[in-house]
Design a protein around this motif. Structure first.
Motif, PDB file in Angstrom:
ATOM      1  N   SER A 343      55.390  58.613  82.555  1.00 39.43           N
ATOM      2  CA  SER A 343      56.147  59.140  81.420  1.00 39.43           C
ATOM      3  C   SER A 343      56.288  60.649  81.500  1.00 39.43           C
ATOM      4  O   SER A 343      57.239  61.221  80.975  1.00 39.43           O
ATOM      5  N   GLY A 344      55.336  61.347  82.153  1.00 42.57           N
ATOM      6  CA  GLY A 344      55.399  62.797  82.232  1.00 42.57           C
ATOM      7  C   GLY A 344      56.601  63.273  83.019  1.00 42.57           C
ATOM      8  O   GLY A 344      57.229  64.270  82.683  1.00 42.57           O
ATOM      9  N   GLY A 345      57.004  62.589  84.107  1.00 40.78           N
ATOM     10  CA  GLY A 345      58.170  62.997  84.876  1.00 40.78           C
ATOM     11  C   GLY A 345      59.451  62.892  84.079  1.00 40.78           C
ATOM     12  O   GLY A 345      60.302  63.778  84.115  1.00 40.78           O
ATOM     13  N   TRP A 346      59.611  61.786  83.350  1.00 36.19           N
ATOM     14  CA  TRP A 346      60.822  61.642  82.521  1.00 36.19           C
ATOM     15  C   TRP A 346      60.849  62.681  81.416  1.00 36.19           C
ATOM     16  O   TRP A 346      61.919  63.225  81.084  1.00 36.19           O
ATOM     17  N   LEU A 347      59.715  62.991  80.838  1.00 40.52           N
ATOM     18  CA  LEU A 347      59.689  64.029  79.804  1.00 40.52           C
ATOM     19  C   LEU A 347      60.086  65.381  80.367  1.00 40.52           C
ATOM     20  O   LEU A 347      60.794  66.166  79.710  1.00 40.52           O
ATOM     21  N   ALA A 348      59.661  65.681  81.580  1.00 43.43           N
ATOM     22  CA  ALA A 348      60.042  66.958  82.188  1.00 43.43           C
ATOM     23  C   ALA A 348      61.545  67.025  82.434  1.00 43.43           C
ATOM     24  O   ALA A 348      62.192  68.051  82.210  1.00 43.43           O
ATOM     25  N   ILE A 349      62.139  65.875  82.888  1.00 41.82           N
ATOM     26  CA  ILE A 349      63.580  65.863  83.138  1.00 41.82           C
ATOM     27  C   ILE A 349      64.346  66.084  81.846  1.00 41.82           C
ATOM     28  O   ILE A 349      65.281  66.899  81.773  1.00 41.82           O
ATOM     29  N   PHE A 350      63.980  65.353  80.789  1.00 37.36           N
ATOM     30  CA  PHE A 350      64.671  65.520  79.517  1.00 37.36           C
ATOM     31  C   PHE A 350      64.460  66.917  78.933  1.00 37.36           C
ATOM     32  O   PHE A 350      65.359  67.483  78.306  1.00 37.36           O
ATOM     33  N   GLY A 351      63.251  67.475  79.137  1.00 39.93           N
ATOM     34  CA  GLY A 351      63.004  68.830  78.641  1.00 39.93           C
ATOM     35  C   GLY A 351      63.881  69.859  79.335  1.00 39.93           C
ATOM     36  O   GLY A 351      64.471  70.737  78.685  1.00 39.93           O
ATOM     37  N   ASN A 352      63.994  69.746  80.664  1.00 41.74           N
ATOM     38  CA  ASN A 352      64.851  70.685  81.396  1.00 41.74           C
ATOM     39  C   ASN A 352      66.318  70.499  81.018  1.00 41.74           C
ATOM     40  O   ASN A 352      67.065  71.480  80.873  1.00 41.74           O
ATOM     41  N   LEU A 353      66.751  69.254  80.840  1.00 40.82           N
ATOM     42  CA  LEU A 353      68.137  69.003  80.458  1.00 40.82           C
ATOM     43  C   LEU A 353      68.431  69.565  79.067  1.00 40.82           C
ATOM     44  O   LEU A 353      69.471  70.199  78.834  1.00 40.82           O
ATOM     45  N   GLY A 354      67.471  69.365  78.131  1.00 41.67           N
ATOM     46  CA  GLY A 354      67.678  69.887  76.782  1.00 41.67           C
ATOM     47  C   GLY A 354      67.716  71.404  76.746  1.00 41.67           C
ATOM     48  O   GLY A 354      68.541  72.008  76.046  1.00 41.67           O
ATOM     49  N   SER A 355      66.830  72.039  77.512  1.00 44.04           N
ATOM     50  CA  SER A 355      66.833  73.504  77.538  1.00 44.04           C
ATOM     51  C   SER A 355      68.110  74.044  78.160  1.00 44.04           C
ATOM     52  O   SER A 355      68.672  75.052  77.712  1.00 44.04           O
ATOM     53  N   GLY A 356      68.631  73.336  79.197  1.00 44.64           N
ATOM     54  CA  GLY A 356      69.881  73.784  79.805  1.00 44.64           C
ATOM     55  C   GLY A 356      71.058  73.664  78.846  1.00 44.64           C
ATOM     56  O   GLY A 356      71.894  74.572  78.741  1.00 44.64           O
ATOM     57  N   LEU A 357      71.123  72.546  78.120  1.00 40.78           N
ATOM     58  CA  LEU A 357      72.203  72.382  77.148  1.00 40.78           C
ATOM     59  C   LEU A 357      72.104  73.413  76.024  1.00 40.78           C
ATOM     60  O   LEU A 357      73.120  73.947  75.556  1.00 40.78           O
ATOM     61  N   LEU A 358      70.883  73.677  75.565  1.00 38.28           N
ATOM     62  CA  LEU A 358      70.712  74.679  74.523  1.00 38.28           C
ATOM     63  C   LEU A 358      71.125  76.059  75.011  1.00 38.28           C
ATOM     64  O   LEU A 358      71.762  76.844  74.281  1.00 38.28           O
ATOM     65  N   ASN A 359      70.803  76.375  76.256  1.00 37.53           N
ATOM     66  CA  ASN A 359      71.201  77.662  76.824  1.00 37.53           C
ATOM     67  C   ASN A 359      72.727  77.782  76.894  1.00 37.53           C
ATOM     68  O   ASN A 359      73.311  78.812  76.531  1.00 37.53           O
ATOM     69  N   LEU A 360      73.389  76.702  77.335  1.00 34.98           N
ATOM     70  CA  LEU A 360      74.850  76.720  77.384  1.00 34.98           C
ATOM     71  C   LEU A 360      75.456  76.851  75.992  1.00 34.98           C
ATOM     72  O   LEU A 360      76.462  77.542  75.786  1.00 34.98           O
ATOM     73  N   GLY A 361      74.847  76.170  75.005  1.00 38.61           N
ATOM     74  CA  GLY A 361      75.354  76.277  73.638  1.00 38.61           C
ATOM     75  C   GLY A 361      75.250  77.685  73.086  1.00 38.61           C
ATOM     76  O   GLY A 361      76.160  78.171  72.395  1.00 38.61           O
ATOM     77  N   LEU A 362      74.135  78.371  73.384  1.00 36.64           N
ATOM     78  CA  LEU A 362      73.974  79.742  72.917  1.00 36.64           C
ATOM     79  C   LEU A 362      74.993  80.674  73.561  1.00 36.64           C
ATOM     80  O   LEU A 362      75.557  81.562  72.909  1.00 36.64           O
ATOM     81  N   TRP A 363      75.250  80.468  74.864  1.00 36.97           N
ATOM     82  CA  TRP A 363      76.268  81.286  75.522  1.00 36.97           C
ATOM     83  C   TRP A 363      77.651  81.017  74.933  1.00 36.97           C
ATOM     84  O   TRP A 363      78.461  81.941  74.760  1.00 36.97           O
ATOM     85  N   ALA A 364      77.947  79.746  74.614  1.00 35.45           N
ATOM     86  CA  ALA A 364      79.236  79.427  73.991  1.00 35.45           C
ATOM     87  C   ALA A 364      79.360  80.064  72.614  1.00 35.45           C
ATOM     88  O   ALA A 364      80.422  80.574  72.233  1.00 35.45           O
ATOM     89  N   LEU A 365      78.263  80.046  71.845  1.00 37.43           N
ATOM     90  CA  LEU A 365      78.292  80.689  70.533  1.00 37.43           C
ATOM     91  C   LEU A 365      78.514  82.186  70.654  1.00 37.43           C
ATOM     92  O   LEU A 365      79.280  82.791  69.876  1.00 37.43           O
ATOM     93  N   LEU A 366      77.858  82.816  71.629  1.00 35.86           N
ATOM     94  CA  LEU A 366      78.069  84.240  71.845  1.00 35.86           C
ATOM     95  C   LEU A 366      79.519  84.535  72.229  1.00 35.86           C
ATOM     96  O   LEU A 366      80.120  85.498  71.740  1.00 35.86           O
TER      97      LEU A 366
END
Length: 509
Positions: A343-366
């Protein structure tokens, strides 16, 4: 060397940490530093002011203490250099020791090095090490290479801090003065400067504020520079490692003494004699100056020769930093490390994907915010007119001047009494105030200013030659102020007293 007696934790620090250590050292020995500071600097400061007063040049009272600061810096440096080895001197011992310290470098600091912004770092090297000129230049290159910007920044920061303290004290003094005693314009300020008493008082206030701010900031400046110097010596000469080995040696010696005592008990006199010889050969402790002196031991010719070779080596004291930029892509998901928990590997993948999407969203907002600002600026530059907003009319009750509201009747006392009997007390006092200041303006042969306030008329009242008239006008203005701003009204008897003479009644002068 006496590194074992040092009272601070020796370890490599960053420059801000080192300066903070200097402030801590100064707080720990504040009494010793500032007692010696005031005992040394205050007589010199008063002598400078007396010289400026005799020469009729008040600016010398500011220039001379500023120029003599390298001389004043010797005091806190001497106290802190002894206090760091738990030998904080008294103020008398500090003053006596100044004659033994070298003066040549202080004279240099007072002449061609006076505007050196690295004085806080140069001062301990020149006064504590006492090396020759050629070696001093080499030492300065090594010590100052990574700290030139830090020392200059410390100088400018302390200058700004001192100016802030001086301006704050001056503004506080002006703020405490009543408003009617302050000049009304720059012309009145120039007239005030022509008064000898005002000018002399202002000069002494500026001198006192300057000395107070200097006495607060200058010891902080010296303490921070001394701590930078200690930190740099620790980095270059590994004082922390040297101290750790000394403590280890001391523990081994203590263990050896215990073994010697045990051998003496079992009857081994030869070992005891060897221990006695070793104790006799132990070198005597050295003084504080030998801690800072370079080289560490002049009697060791081999060490001096090797140290000279190291100084001549072009690689000595150099540092190389390599920096390169790496583009960070949030969508580059690295494979997770092998783990027994699936379960730890899948959590790491989802965590990295979520952080990447959040980063893109912040850049779009800017980007959206920047685009909105550009659109707003373009529309504004095209001349899109906004509906004009009329300024709100100032309430009548809060107007500072009521001189030109209405014409004053010829029989001012009768009009005021009629309004007072009708219960319109505020209007009655306003009419009395208007009529009084207008007649005061006639007596002063001046045109009533349209924007004159109560404070202005209080100042104008002091220009009346008749003391009785001056007091009556001041009382009327004060009575109107209490009614207009505090709803405090006088009694009927007070009104009759105010209307019984000038300026309510026109009396021929």
């Amino acid at each position: 060397m006496q590194l074992e007696r040092i009272g601070v934790a020796l370890r490599p620090r960053t420059s801000p940490e080192a300066m903070d250590l200097g402030m801590t050292m100064l707080r720990a020995h504040a009494r010793a530093v500032w007692l010696a500071w005031f005992a040394f600097t205050l007589p010199i400061f008063l002598l400078c002011q007396a010289l400026a007063w005799l020469l009729g040049a008040p600016w010398l009272g500011l220039l001379l203490p500023w120029w003599l600061r390298p001389l004043f810096d010797r005091i806190p440096l001497y106290v802190l250099s002894r206090a760091v080895f738990e030998q904080a001197p008294t103020w008398r011992a500090t003053l006596r020791a100044q004659w033994a310290w070298p003066w040549k470098r202080t004279l240099a600091a007072l002449s061609y090095l006076r505007v050196d912004t690295n004085r806080s770092l140069r001062l301990p090297m020149e006064l504590l090490e006492g090396v020759a000129a050629k070696q001093r230049r080499a030492r300065w290159r090594v010590l100052s290479r990574p700290l030139v910007g830090v020392a200059s920044g410390l100088t400018w920061t302390c200058i700004a801090f001192e100016l802030t303290i001086s301006l704050s004290l001056c503004i506080f003094a002006v703020w405490m003065l009543p408003s009617e005693s302050l000049p009304d314009s720059m012309r009145d300020m120039n007239q005030a400067f022509t008064m000898p008493a005002f000018r002399h008082a202002l000069v002494w206030i500026v001198w006192g504020v300057t000395y107070l701010s200097m006495s607060i900031v200058e010891p902080l400046y010296v303490a921070a520079g001394f701590a930078l110097y200690l930190n740099r010596r620790t980095q270059l000469e590994a004082w922390d490692i040297d101290l750790a080995f000394r403590r280890l040696r001391q523990r081994l010696l203590e263990a050896g003494v215990a073994m010697v005592l045990l051998a003496c008990i079992v009857g081994a006199p030869s070992i005891a004699r060897a221990a006695d010889k070793h104790a006799d050969a132990e070198p005597a402790p050295q003084n504080i100056a030998e801690v800072f002196h370079q080289p560490v031991n002049d009697k060791d010719a081999l060490f001096a020769r090797k140290a000279a070779e190291v100084y001549r080596d072009p690689r000595f004291g150099q540092e190389h930093k390599v920096m390169h930029w790496v583009l960070k892509k949030p969508w580059d998901l690295k494979p997770p490390k092998p783990s027994t928990d699936s379960s730890g590997g899948w959590l790491a993948i989802f965590g990295n994907l979520g952080s990447g999407l959040l980063n893109l969203g912040l850049w779009a907002l800017l980007a959206a915010v920047v685009a909105a600002l550009i659109v707003f600026a373009v529309r504004h530059l095209r001349g899109i007119s906004m509906p004009a907003i009329k300024p709100a009319e100032k309430p009548k009750a809060l107007r500072s001047s009521v001189v030109h509201e209405a014409p004053v009747p010829d029989d001012l006392p009768a009009a005021v009494r009629e309004l007072w009997r009708e219960g319109r007390r505020r209007e009655a006092l306003a009419l009395l105030y208007r009529g009084s200041v207008q007649r005061a303006a006639v007596a002063l042969r001046m045109q009533p200013p349209i924007d004159a306030t109560e404070s202005d008329w209080l100042r104008h009242a002091r220009s009346l030659e008749d003391a009785a008239r001056r007091e009556r006008l001041i009382i009327i203005v004060r009575t109107w102020q209490l009614a207009a701003y505090a709803d405090r009204y006088p009694g009927d008897a007070d009104i009759d007293a105010l209307l019984s003479g000038w300026p309510a009644q026109q009396v021929t002068p």
